[in-house]
Design an enzyme around this catalytic site. Structure first.
Site, PDB file in Angstrom:
ATOM      1  N   LYS A   1       0.845  -1.203   0.000  1.00 34.30           N
ATOM      2  CA  LYS A   1       0.000   0.000   0.000  1.00 34.30           C
ATOM      3  C   LYS A   1       0.881   1.255   0.000  1.00 34.30           C
ATOM      4  O   LYS A   1       2.098   1.174   0.267  1.00 34.30           O
ATOM      5  CB  LYS A   1      -0.898  -0.016   1.238  1.00 34.30           C
ATOM      6  CG  LYS A   1      -0.120   0.000   2.537  1.00 34.30           C
ATOM      7  CD  LYS A   1      -1.019  -0.131   3.752  1.00 34.30           C
ATOM      8  CE  LYS A   1      -0.153  -0.140   5.001  1.00 34.30           C
ATOM      9  NZ  LYS A   1      -0.809   0.357   6.167  1.00 34.30           N
TER      10      LYS A   1
ATOM     11  N   ARG B   1      -9.720  -0.042  16.028  1.00 27.81           N
ATOM     12  CA  ARG B   1      -9.700   0.711  14.765  1.00 27.81           C
ATOM     13  C   ARG B   1     -10.661  -0.013  13.803  1.00 27.81           C
ATOM     14  O   ARG B   1     -11.855  -0.026  14.063  1.00 27.81           O
ATOM     15  CB  ARG B   1      -8.255   0.790  14.257  1.00 27.81           C
ATOM     16  CG  ARG B   1      -8.016   1.877  13.228  1.00 27.81           C
ATOM     17  CD  ARG B   1      -6.558   1.942  12.788  1.00 27.81           C
ATOM     18  NE  ARG B   1      -6.176   0.783  11.986  1.00 27.81           N
ATOM     19  CZ  ARG B   1      -4.979   0.623  11.416  1.00 27.81           C
ATOM     20  NH1 ARG B   1      -4.029   1.553  11.571  1.00 27.81           N
ATOM     21  NH2 ARG B   1      -4.695  -0.437  10.694  1.00 27.81           N
TER      22      ARG B   1
ATOM     23  N   HIS C   1      -5.762  -7.113  13.290  1.00 27.48           N
ATOM     24  CA  HIS C   1      -4.509  -6.345  13.267  1.00 27.48           C
ATOM     25  C   HIS C   1      -4.127  -6.004  14.713  1.00 27.48           C
ATOM     26  O   HIS C   1      -5.002  -5.721  15.532  1.00 27.48           O
ATOM     27  CB  HIS C   1      -4.748  -5.070  12.446  1.00 27.48           C
ATOM     28  CG  HIS C   1      -3.506  -4.396  11.946  1.00 27.48           C
ATOM     29  ND1 HIS C   1      -2.452  -5.063  11.359  1.00 27.48           N
ATOM     30  CD2 HIS C   1      -3.164  -3.080  11.927  1.00 27.48           C
ATOM     31  CE1 HIS C   1      -1.517  -4.189  11.005  1.00 27.48           C
ATOM     32  NE2 HIS C   1      -1.921  -2.990  11.338  1.00 27.48           N
TER      33      HIS C   1
ATOM     34  N   ARG D   1       1.549 -10.831   6.986  1.00 28.52           N
ATOM     35  CA  ARG D   1       1.358  -9.626   6.168  1.00 28.52           C
ATOM     36  C   ARG D   1       2.442  -8.589   6.471  1.00 28.52           C
ATOM     37  O   ARG D   1       2.153  -7.512   6.972  1.00 28.52           O
ATOM     38  CB  ARG D   1       0.002  -8.967   6.497  1.00 28.52           C
ATOM     39  CG  ARG D   1      -1.237  -9.794   6.323  1.00 28.52           C
ATOM     40  CD  ARG D   1      -2.481  -8.900   6.448  1.00 28.52           C
ATOM     41  NE  ARG D   1      -2.501  -8.069   7.634  1.00 28.52           N
ATOM     42  CZ  ARG D   1      -3.092  -8.387   8.781  1.00 28.52           C
ATOM     43  NH1 ARG D   1      -3.747  -9.522   8.916  1.00 28.52           N
ATOM     44  NH2 ARG D   1      -3.046  -7.555   9.805  1.00 28.52           N
TER      45      ARG D   1
ATOM     46  N   TYR E   1      16.059  30.433   5.941  1.00 26.06           N
ATOM     47  CA  TYR E   1      14.952  31.162   6.579  1.00 26.06           C
ATOM     48  C   TYR E   1      15.095  31.203   8.099  1.00 26.06           C
ATOM     49  O   TYR E   1      15.335  30.172   8.731  1.00 26.06           O
ATOM     50  CB  TYR E   1      13.622  30.481   6.276  1.00 26.06           C
ATOM     51  CG  TYR E   1      13.160  30.550   4.847  1.00 26.06           C
ATOM     52  CD1 TYR E   1      13.270  31.715   4.095  1.00 26.06           C
ATOM     53  CD2 TYR E   1      12.573  29.434   4.263  1.00 26.06           C
ATOM     54  CE1 TYR E   1      12.810  31.757   2.786  1.00 26.06           C
ATOM     55  CE2 TYR E   1      12.105  29.470   2.957  1.00 26.06           C
ATOM     56  CZ  TYR E   1      12.231  30.636   2.220  1.00 26.06           C
ATOM     57  OH  TYR E   1      11.772  30.665   0.930  1.00 26.06           O
TER      58      TYR E   1
ATOM     59  N   CYS F   1      13.678  23.954   3.817  1.00 22.92           N
ATOM     60  CA  CYS F   1      12.710  24.738   3.046  1.00 22.92           C
ATOM     61  C   CYS F   1      11.927  23.800   2.117  1.00 22.92           C
ATOM     62  O   CYS F   1      12.119  22.594   2.146  1.00 22.92           O
ATOM     63  CB  CYS F   1      13.436  25.806   2.229  1.00 22.92           C
ATOM     64  SG  CYS F   1      14.644  26.735   3.193  1.00 22.92           S
TER      65      CYS F   1
ATOM     66  N   ASP G   1      12.145  23.300  -1.085  1.00 20.15           N
ATOM     67  CA  ASP G   1      12.909  22.636  -2.150  1.00 20.15           C
ATOM     68  C   ASP G   1      14.377  22.434  -1.810  1.00 20.15           C
ATOM     69  O   ASP G   1      15.122  21.901  -2.639  1.00 20.15           O
ATOM     70  CB  ASP G   1      12.876  23.490  -3.427  1.00 20.15           C
ATOM     71  CG  ASP G   1      11.492  23.997  -3.717  1.00 20.15           C
ATOM     72  OD1 ASP G   1      10.634  23.161  -4.040  1.00 20.15           O
ATOM     73  OD2 ASP G   1      11.255  25.215  -3.591  1.00 20.15           O
TER      74      ASP G   1
HETATM   75  C1  LIG Z   1      -3.836  -4.275   7.927  1.00 21.31           C
HETATM   76  C2  LIG Z   1      -2.367  -4.191   7.802  1.00 21.31           C
HETATM   77  N1  LIG Z   1      -1.636  -5.333   7.755  1.00 21.31           N
HETATM   78  C3  LIG Z   1      -0.287  -5.308   7.664  1.00 21.31           C
HETATM   79  C4  LIG Z   1       0.381  -4.104   7.634  1.00 21.31           C
HETATM   80  C5  LIG Z   1       1.886  -4.125   7.570  1.00 21.31           C
HETATM   81  O1  LIG Z   1       2.397  -3.546   8.744  1.00 21.31           O
HETATM   82  P1  LIG Z   1       3.980  -3.428   8.951  1.00 21.31           P
HETATM   83  O2  LIG Z   1       4.442  -2.436   7.952  1.00 21.31           O
HETATM   84  O3  LIG Z   1       4.122  -2.959  10.350  1.00 21.31           O
HETATM   85  O4  LIG Z   1       4.527  -4.768   8.695  1.00 21.31           O
HETATM   86  C6  LIG Z   1      -0.338  -2.911   7.694  1.00 21.31           C
HETATM   87  C7  LIG Z   1       0.366  -1.631   7.707  1.00 21.31           C
HETATM   88  O5  LIG Z   1       0.124  -0.746   8.467  1.00 21.31           O
HETATM   89  C8  LIG Z   1      -1.749  -2.958   7.777  1.00 21.31           C
HETATM   90  O6  LIG Z   1      -2.475  -1.831   7.816  1.00 21.31           O
END
Ligand SMILES: Cc1ncc(COP(=O)(O)O)c(C=O)c1O
Length: 397
Positions: free
Chosen positions: A54, A152, A184, A240, A284, A331, A333
């Site tokens: 993601k 969550r 999670h 995951r 700055y 800054c 850039d």
């Molecule tokens: C639902 C879910 N699973 C797995 C992950 C992977 O987490 P991490 O990057 O801590 O391994 C995330 C990331 O936030 C997540 O939102």
């Protein structure tokens, strides 16, 4: 300031891609990413492996990273948003794919048509998925999410029973198939935290309840990177990992790099080198004032590129083989470094903000210096920073 041992630098140097004329760029080492996937797979051999890609693969680039993860052995891909999942499918990736954040009116039909697994935390999600699947004459694959204590996403408490019963009804009509149950963690990055085991127990109770109700999930999953690395009992059917795949540790307090190699190196070229007299404030607000006549270098990377503004006077960089810190305000850039009176630097010299080779600052050091986590340092990299792929097999470079 520490000098890098030249022999170390030579031993580990990754060939630098053509960067002539670039102000700032990120080198993404896909060979390191593949190796990290293999390392993590070896820790959870009995489990499927979902590469979490993601947020543009945590800033590393969605498609090249997804392909490299699959080469490394990932059997699933995971993303938060539909658009990310669609981009993967539309680019030809056929790996099992889960996407987990939706709102009413989301393009569920587009997801089902593309063979994307969907997550449901509430009955309305199941209804929208089922309607889309019925319209297409297909069965949608769904992962029910249980909130085991993160507070969550997911169905909490009695809502889980309602969600399970609703899913069972829709399954019997053929519009959805519950293929996964998942949750999670809240504190997986604190290995001793009591909620880790409590959430795990609650998870398996929720699975049992769903199975008693007649659901037959193919995969039960809960382990992010931290749990994959330090909680083997949470590996279940599928892990995951996200951050660990990118070579960054989710548990920086644990003195172990788990054999992971940082994937992203952020570099820039000096745009200007010039002398400044003692007492002349820099950038700055004059937040930095040299106390001797000195030489400064202008680094053409700023908060538009993802360099945190609160790295002002604290962000570490490597330049001329020496570690130094940003001098004055970051800054939009650009920022300035004080190269010292004896500097031999010239415009065009390479500055490394963070990476993984000996002597280079790390994303974790940037996180520590700016009060955040390494996830944010890499993920916030600006869209205008070119990602240059190195170590690629098969046309990703
Ligand atoms: C639902 C879910 N699973 C797995 C992950 C992977 O987490 P991490 O990057 O801590 O391994 C995330 C990331 O936030 C997540 O939102």
């Amino acid at each position: 300031m520490s000098q890098i041992d030249a022999s170390d630098a030579e031993r580990t140097a990754t060939p630098i891609p053509e960067t002539h004329g670039l102000t700032v760029w990120a080198e993404i080492d896909l060979a390191a990413l593949e190796a990290n996937v293999r390392t993590l797979r070896a820790l959870a051999r009995a489990s499927e492996f979902m590469a979490v890609v993601k947020a543009d693969a945590y800033g590393h680039g969605l498609l090249p990273v997804a392909r490299a993860a699959v080469r490394g052995g990932a059997t699933w891909l995971g993303v938060a948003q539909f658009a990310e999942a669609f981009a993967l499918r539309d680019a030809g990736l056929t790996t099992r794919l889960l996407t987990w954040l939706s709102v009413p009116g989301a393009d569920f039909a587009g997801a089902v048509a593309r063979d994307i697994d969907l997550s449901a935390s509430a009955p309305w999600v199941l209804d929208e998925i089922a309607a889309a699947a019925s319209e297409l004459g297909r069965t949608a694959r769904v992962h029910l999410k249980v909130d085991t204590g993160l507070g969550r996403g997911g169905a909490y408490g009695a809502d889980w029973t309602t969600l399970v019963e609703h899913a069972r009804r829709l399954e019997s009509r053929g519009s959805v198939a519950v293929v996964g149950i998942w949750t999670h963690f809240a504190h997986a990055d604190s290995p001793e935290h009591p909620t880790v085991l409590a959430q795990q127990e609650r998870f398996f109770e929720a699975v049992t309840e769903a199975e008693r109700a007649g659901l037959r999930p193919e995969v039960r999953h809960l382990a992010n990177s931290a749990a994959t690395l330090v909680h083997p009992s949470a590996h279940a059917d599928l892990v995951r990992p996200g951050i660990a795949m990118y070579g960054l540790t989710p548990v920086p307090q644990v003195d172990d790099d788990f054999g992971l190699r940082p994937v992203m190196t952020l570099r820039a070229r000096l745009a200007l080198v010039k002398a400044l007299p003692a007492g002349q404030g820099v950038s700055y607000g004059h937040a930095y004032v040299p106390d001797v006549d000195t030489v400064v270098g202008l680094v053409p990377a700023g908060y538009a590129d993802g360099v945190p503004r609160n790295a002002t006077n604290v962000g570490p960089v490597l330049v001329e083989g020496r570690r130094t810190t940003i001098a004055g305000r970051v800054c939009m850039d650009q920022f300035v470094v004080d190269l010292g009176p004896a500097s031999q630097a010239r415009a065009g010299d390479v500055v490394t903000l963070f990476g993984g080779a000996p002597g280079e600052p790390t994303a974790q050091e940037w996180a520590d210096a700016t009060g955040t986590i390494s996830y944010e340092i890499v993920t916030r990299l600006g869209a205008r920073v070119p990602r240059l792929y190195v170590g690629a097999a098969g046309g990703d470079a």
